[in-house]
Motif scaffolding. Sequence first.
Motif, PDB file in Angstrom:
ATOM      1  N   ILE A  10      20.447  -7.953  82.691  1.00  0.00           N
ATOM      2  CA  ILE A  10      20.831  -7.020  83.749  1.00  0.00           C
ATOM      3  C   ILE A  10      21.167  -7.778  85.031  1.00  0.00           C
ATOM      4  O   ILE A  10      22.177  -7.524  85.699  1.00  0.00           O
ATOM      5  N   TYR A  14      24.970  -7.508  86.631  1.00  0.00           N
ATOM      6  CA  TYR A  14      25.238  -6.407  87.554  1.00  0.00           C
ATOM      7  C   TYR A  14      25.981  -6.815  88.820  1.00  0.00           C
ATOM      8  O   TYR A  14      26.687  -6.000  89.424  1.00  0.00           O
ATOM      9  N   SER A  75      16.157  -9.815  93.760  1.00  0.00           N
ATOM     10  CA  SER A  75      16.871  -8.566  93.497  1.00  0.00           C
ATOM     11  C   SER A  75      16.564  -7.524  94.562  1.00  0.00           C
ATOM     12  O   SER A  75      17.465  -6.812  95.040  1.00  0.00           O
ATOM     13  N   GLY A 134      24.176  -3.882  82.330  1.00  0.00           N
ATOM     14  CA  GLY A 134      23.875  -4.049  83.751  1.00  0.00           C
ATOM     15  C   GLY A 134      25.108  -3.875  84.612  1.00  0.00           C
ATOM     16  O   GLY A 134      25.078  -3.196  85.647  1.00  0.00           O
ATOM     17  N   GLY A 135      26.210  -4.475  84.177  1.00  0.00           N
ATOM     18  CA  GLY A 135      27.447  -4.330  84.934  1.00  0.00           C
ATOM     19  C   GLY A 135      27.954  -2.898  84.943  1.00  0.00           C
ATOM     20  O   GLY A 135      28.449  -2.409  85.963  1.00  0.00           O
ATOM     21  N   ALA A 138      25.696  -0.785  87.260  1.00  0.00           N
ATOM     22  CA  ALA A 138      25.988  -1.138  88.652  1.00  0.00           C
ATOM     23  C   ALA A 138      27.339  -0.576  89.082  1.00  0.00           C
ATOM     24  O   ALA A 138      27.490  -0.083  90.207  1.00  0.00           O
ATOM     25  N   GLY A 149      25.056  -0.302  93.959  1.00  0.00           N
ATOM     26  CA  GLY A 149      24.906  -0.968  92.677  1.00  0.00           C
ATOM     27  C   GLY A 149      23.901  -2.096  92.692  1.00  0.00           C
ATOM     28  O   GLY A 149      23.420  -2.528  91.633  1.00  0.00           O
ATOM     29  N   THR A 152      20.476  -1.810  90.865  1.00  0.00           N
ATOM     30  CA  THR A 152      20.427  -1.735  89.403  1.00  0.00           C
ATOM     31  C   THR A 152      19.250  -2.498  88.813  1.00  0.00           C
ATOM     32  O   THR A 152      18.569  -2.014  87.896  1.00  0.00           O
ATOM     33  N   ALA A 153      19.004  -3.697  89.318  1.00  0.00           N
ATOM     34  CA  ALA A 153      17.992  -4.561  88.698  1.00  0.00           C
ATOM     35  C   ALA A 153      16.566  -4.248  89.133  1.00  0.00           C
ATOM     36  O   ALA A 153      15.619  -4.695  88.481  1.00  0.00           O
ATOM     37  N   ALA A 290      33.241  -3.479  84.944  1.00  0.00           N
ATOM     38  CA  ALA A 290      32.019  -3.533  84.153  1.00  0.00           C
ATOM     39  C   ALA A 290      32.269  -3.084  82.716  1.00  0.00           C
ATOM     40  O   ALA A 290      31.644  -3.598  81.781  1.00  0.00           O
TER      41      ALA A 290
END
Length: 471
Positions: A10, A14, A75, A134-135, A138, A149, A152-153, A290
């Motif tokens: 991820i 992301y 993150s 993950g991308g 995000a 975005g 996300t993590a 993504a």
Amino acid sequence: MAVVVLFSGIVQGYLTPLLPELGRQLHIGGVGQNNIYLLSQLAFAVLTPLLSRLGDLYGHRRMLRVALAMVAGGSLLMAAWPTAVTLAVGVVLQGALVGFFPLLVGILRSRAPERNRTGISLLVGVLLISIGVGGLVAGALSERHAAAGLWTAVPIAVLALLAGAALPDSDVPRGGRFHYGAAVLLTGGLIALVLVLAQGSSWGWAAPLTLGLAAAAVVLLAAWVAVERRSTHPLVSVRMLRNPRLAVVSGHTFCAAFGTIGFLGANALFLGASPAETGYGMGMGPRTIATVSLAMVIAGFAGSTLTPRLARRVGDRAVLAAGGGLIALGFVGMALFHDTLTQYLAAALVVGFATGLFESITRTLSAEVVADHETALAVGLNELALSLGAAIGAAVIGAFFTAHAVRGTGHIGMSGYLWGWGACAAVAAAGSLLALRYRGPGTAGAAGAADAAGNRAVRPSERVAENGGLA
């Protein structure tokens, strides 16, 4: 372990799709965006041997928890306070994720040696899929505001910290000490080398600063090798490269990572470039970029999961060589056919599939050519080769971008991408040729001599694999 690897993927996936839009919002040009990606790759290269060695000394689980905390902190920093500076600091902290794989493999090989090959293949597959997911997540979060975005993590970080707390530790013997002098020499040498490659074209290749940093890189890295070879407790056991099989695997890893990972940031820039403004690109937003990345990692997942079966049927050497050849083919395809999304995506999927092949087979082989108590060190050496390849690849591509930047616009000229694709293809082809020198146990009648010289005999888990026990 899969949860920890999920977090790693991820984090790796992301940020890249967000870079074009974040760059516009934070006033970071195309070269600056690539430099952020370059900084993350440099952090990977520096932290890989440090975390791997500390894991062998103080316990794989303990250092895994430290690495998880660093990545989670980076993150959160980027999400809570997005600026050019915090992005730079955040990606450096996130660089600690390179310790995840060697530390996890140290635990896996200690606790479940009979599942080493299938376990590594599964973890690589999870890693690649999570990069794409993950991308995509995000990209969806950033549709209204790119900075959204960056969150996300963060929730996945909580899960990963809990998973790291639940994992058992490896039971291999520990001992030795951490070589601080070697760490300083390696870190300084890598920073100087990457700066020269990334900024030499803008400073001038004959400028005093460029020449001075190049000389410093050579001196520091040569001193590091000399210190490591004499040390009884090396940070990176360069003497392990006397094992010809490990040397070939590590060299191939460097060549394959140069393009497949080194070009990821540039790939997002190309997809996000507006044809009306630059004359090339696909004009995509974060979510669409993504989606393309997800397609590539799905292809990579297929390559990773097929690797054990392919290795049984055609051999490890053939899989190594095929991976490098496919990477070269994919980048040649990008250079020749990039006018439409269909053309570009076809070439990108070839690169994605080959990425799964090389990441699975090289990590497997690097874990199998050494004694159990050196597993994390050997995998860490391979991860260092991967990180170096990615960092130097990103630096070389960044240098092409800087040299071919369009003055007064902040855009990169199309010629910069053509040079980048060509370099990635050439280095991957060299890796494929190097793979042909790999000799497994029993190859060409040299197995007995090789094993007697300190390589390894076939492990029980491999006999099971050869008999079809590991599908």
